[in-house]
Design an enzyme around this catalytic site. Structure first.
Site, PDB file in Angstrom:
ATOM      1  N   HIS A 132      23.570   5.965  38.064  1.00 13.67           N
ATOM      2  CA  HIS A 132      23.630   7.266  37.386  1.00 13.67           C
ATOM      3  C   HIS A 132      25.047   7.532  36.861  1.00 13.67           C
ATOM      4  CE1 HIS A 132      22.581  11.559  36.735  1.00 13.67           C
ATOM      5  NE2 HIS A 132      23.869  11.724  36.983  1.00 13.67           N
ATOM      6  N   GLU A 133      26.028   7.430  37.746  1.00 12.47           N
ATOM      7  CA  GLU A 133      27.398   7.748  37.338  1.00 12.47           C
ATOM      8  C   GLU A 133      27.936   6.743  36.328  1.00 12.47           C
ATOM      9  OE1 GLU A 133      28.671  10.510  37.882  1.00 12.47           O
ATOM     10  OE2 GLU A 133      27.309  11.207  39.446  1.00 12.47           O
ATOM     11  N   HIS A 182      26.996   7.725  32.964  1.00 20.40           N
ATOM     12  CA  HIS A 182      27.911   8.697  32.359  1.00 20.40           C
ATOM     13  C   HIS A 182      29.124   7.989  31.749  1.00 20.40           C
ATOM     14  CE1 HIS A 182      25.937  12.381  33.393  1.00 20.40           C
ATOM     15  NE2 HIS A 182      26.056  12.222  34.695  1.00 20.40           N
ATOM     16  N   HIS A 230      28.184   6.527  28.531  1.00 18.82           N
ATOM     17  CA  HIS A 230      28.052   7.595  27.535  1.00 18.82           C
ATOM     18  C   HIS A 230      29.431   7.953  26.982  1.00 18.82           C
ATOM     19  CE1 HIS A 230      25.437  11.401  26.578  1.00 18.82           C
ATOM     20  NE2 HIS A 230      25.783  10.735  25.503  1.00 18.82           N
TER      21      HIS A 230
END
Length: 677
Positions: free
Chosen positions: A461-462, A465, A468
């Protein structure tokens, strides 16, 4: 477009002293004033997009990057004096910046442009230029320049006070320390690997702190209910009573602030810039979903209660909050024939990192290389460069993965240098840099860092980021990376969590830390089957937090937050939270994510729908990965979020995949284009 490259000199800021940091505040504020002064001097008749709208955007570029560096040091520096100084400097900058940016002459400049050149230029401007204008116009309009002077002054005072309260709220959580002492006789259920990583007091007792690597395994594995209760009770005090006072003042000021600016509630003010557009819409989404999930969540908890009664041989036993993790783990062992510690042995951090790089490389066509000779803020922090297949540098990122005193206590991605075009007409692109901060168990002499499967999911998940942030190609920093709507920002990373549950990707992420062997087929099958384990309850838990947050920010009457939380837990779950518990004091999302926690589930709707393409065309499909990179990761916030999703999916989004994921709907042969909320 050529990209900037970084050398060890470019990271000397990670060694800033307290004196260095103190000097930065006046420099930053002076630069900002100078940039804005140049904009104000432009005659009305000469205003255009470049010297007004772009100039406002660019007025923060070098300044924001410096502020973000200071903020990172506030969260990760091993030196208490550095963290404290950084905190004070950030407070000073934020307070003064509110005054500097709240300049009616800049608002006049924007209106001059809007009434003049905008009408001619907008025909020829690119879509991202038009979006930048609309976002800039709205952000200044929301400052209340159209109010009478007395109200303008009060809005300014409130924003300055809220800035200080926000910093205090975060710091009170990060600096909060407490622990329990556990004797050898009280360690039943706790593995030797876990115990070996704990500190001891003078009596030889194990010290279990509120840090996640201590807290979560203990709550999940300790057979000693009294000790679980003791640790849970201390965790319910995180942030301390002083944070309850801080929160009380924040809520009062947020309500007044929204009212002065003409909004019914603080939630309406916050959601205006998000996909939800109103507090009522966000709350309706949460409450509608609650109707579909509540019973299933209670059923999950009833199953845990029944298991407790069976194992304790007490037919009248009640389930408490300190029981959920433990009996959830016991149920997982019974139903899926494995326990989290067994699974942990197959996820050494080094392998997870290598596998993650392999998966992201395959999907997005990039290469990852660790850089040697770069000294960062702590020896645990490592620097990487991301390159194209041809070897061209795309971006940089750092990983800071282990806990230490004073460090940010959760998992997060910190964007430091936003990708952007160097100037309005430049052919140089400023290369992005971001940092991933987590608190995974640190390797010891005997054992490597072993991740639970939940931590593997967190890693994915991190790191999503981070991708992104650093794969962006957006022209403007305010639109690059994860600068999307707040209720969409989690969607790209939530979508990538699915890789932690797929057989093909798990093979790349795992190997036994001693033997190097892959996860046995039976264990892998059971692990993947456990994806739905307590899913209804975990969704219910998210809804409770979202509704709790929105209730605080949509109700004008005074509310006692701790009581509201206890009442909601009792209403929706039947769980009785101790009366002395002050959960809101440690609920960090009430700062920064205020009136925004609903966004986790809101964005999950889009995440689930976007995953359907990978599910259909291949979990490691280079084609789908390239489309995802093009539409979601590269564009950032340069388009409306809904249009990004439509572009990637090739159709309107639907909530069907999400409802199927949480067990609220059965799969159908035909995708129904239902309204999302």
């Amino acid at each position: 477009m050529k990209r900037t490259h970084y050398t060890p000199k470019d990271f000397l800021w990670t060694k800033w002293t307290t004196a260095d940091i103190k000097k930065l505040a006046p420099e930053i504020l002076s630069k900002k004033k100078s940039h804005l002064l140049a904009i104000k001097k432009v005659p009305s008749s000469e205003r255009n997009f470049e010297n007004t709208i772009y100039a406002i955007e660019a007025s923060s570029y070098d300044i924001t990057e410096t502020i973000l560096k200071i903020d990172l040091l506030q969260n990760v520096s091993p030196e208490k004096t550095i963290r404290g100084t950084a905190k004070n400097v950030i407070e000073t900058i934020e307070k003064q910046m509110i005054r500097i940016e709240r300049d009616p002459k800049i608002w006049e400049a924007i209106k001059d442009y809007e009434k003049g050149a905008w009408r001619k230029e907008k025909i020829h401007l690119a879509p991202e230029d038009k979006k930048l204008f609309h976002d800039t116009f709205l952000s200044y309009k929301r400052m209340g320049f159209d109010l009478i002077p007395a109200k303008q002054k009060r809005v300014k005072e409130i924003e300055e006070r809220l800035s200080k309260l926000s910093s205090n709220f975060r710091n009170n959580i990060n600096s909060y320390k407490d622990h329990i002492a556990v004797t050898k006789e009280e360690t039943a259920g706790l593995p030797e690997r876990y115990l070996a990583g704990l500190k001891r007091d003078k009596k030889g007792n194990y010290i279990v702190t509120l840090a996640y690597p201590d807290l979560l395994p203990f709550m999940e594995l300790s057979q000693n209910e009294a000790k679980r209760k003791e640790l849970s009770s201390k965790n319910y005090q995180k942030g301390g009573a002083k944070n309850m006072k801080v929160l009380e003042e924040m809520l009062k000021l947020r309500n007044e602030h929204a009212s002065l600016l003409g909004y019914k509630t603080h939630a309406d003010y916050k959601t205006e810039l998000r996909m939800a557009k109103s507090g009522a819409s966000a709350l309706a989404f949460e409450l509608d979903l609650m109707k579909k999930v509540a019973q299933g969540g209670r059923n999950d908890l009833n199953e845990l209660r029944d298991l407790k009664r069976e194992l304790t041989k007490n037919p009248n036993a009640h389930l408490f909050s300190h029981d959920i993790a433990y009996y959830g783990h016991e149920l997982q062992k019974n139903r899926f024939k494995f326990n989290s510690e067994e699974v942990r042995e197959y996820f050494p951090l080094a392998r997870v990192l290598l596998g993650t790089f392999k998966i992201y490389s395959t999907l997005f066509g990039v290469k990852f290389e660790e850089l040697k000779g770069f000294s960062l803020w702590h020896p645990d922090a490592t620097l990487y460069v991301v390159k194209s297949p041809a070897g061209e540098i795309i971006s940089y990122f750092a990983l800071d993965l282990y806990p230490r005193d004073g460090k940010y206590g959760h998992a997060a991605a910190f964007g430091i240098i936003g990708g952007r075009q160097a100037s309005f007409v430049s052919d140089t692109y400023i290369t992005p840099f971001a940092t991933m901060v987590t608190n995974f168990t640190k390797p010891s002499e005997k054992n490597p860092s072993l991740l639970s499967h939940g931590e593997v999911e967190t890693f994915f998940h991190e790191f999503g980021h981070i991708m992104h942030c650093i794969l962006t190609t957006a022209r403007y920093a305010s639109q690059s990376g994860y600068h999307t709507s707040w209720d969409f920002v989690e969607a790209p990373s939530q979508m990538l969590e699915h890789w932690a549950w797929n057989k093909k990707s798990l093979a790349l992420l795992s190997e036994h830390y001693q033997t190097g062997k892959p996860i046995p087929a039976a264990l892998l099958k059971n692990l993947i089957s456990s994806e739905d384990h307590l899913l209804r309850y975990s969704t219910l838990r998210q809804l409770i937090l979202g509704i709790f947050d929105l209730t605080l920010h949509t109700t004008k009457k005074q509310i006692e937050p701790a009581k509201l939380y206890r009442d909601m837990m009792k209403k929706y779950t039947g769980i009785v939270v101790p009366k002395e518990a002050i959960f809101p004091a440690g609920f960090g999302h009430l700062d920064g994510y205020d009136a925004g926690y609903y966004g986790y589930l809101w964005s999950k709707v889009y995440a689930a729908d976007m995953f359907t393409r990978f599910e259909k065309e291949g979990i490691l499909s280079k084609k789908v990965g390239a489309d995802y990179k093009k539409w979601i990761l590269e564009k950032g916030g340069s388009m409306e979020d809904i249009d990004l999703v439509k572009g990637f999916l090739g159709r309107k989004p639907s909530n069907e995949a999400f409802l199927i994921e949480i067990g609220a709907k059965s799969p159908s042969k035909t995708r129904v284009q239902t309204q999302l909320w």
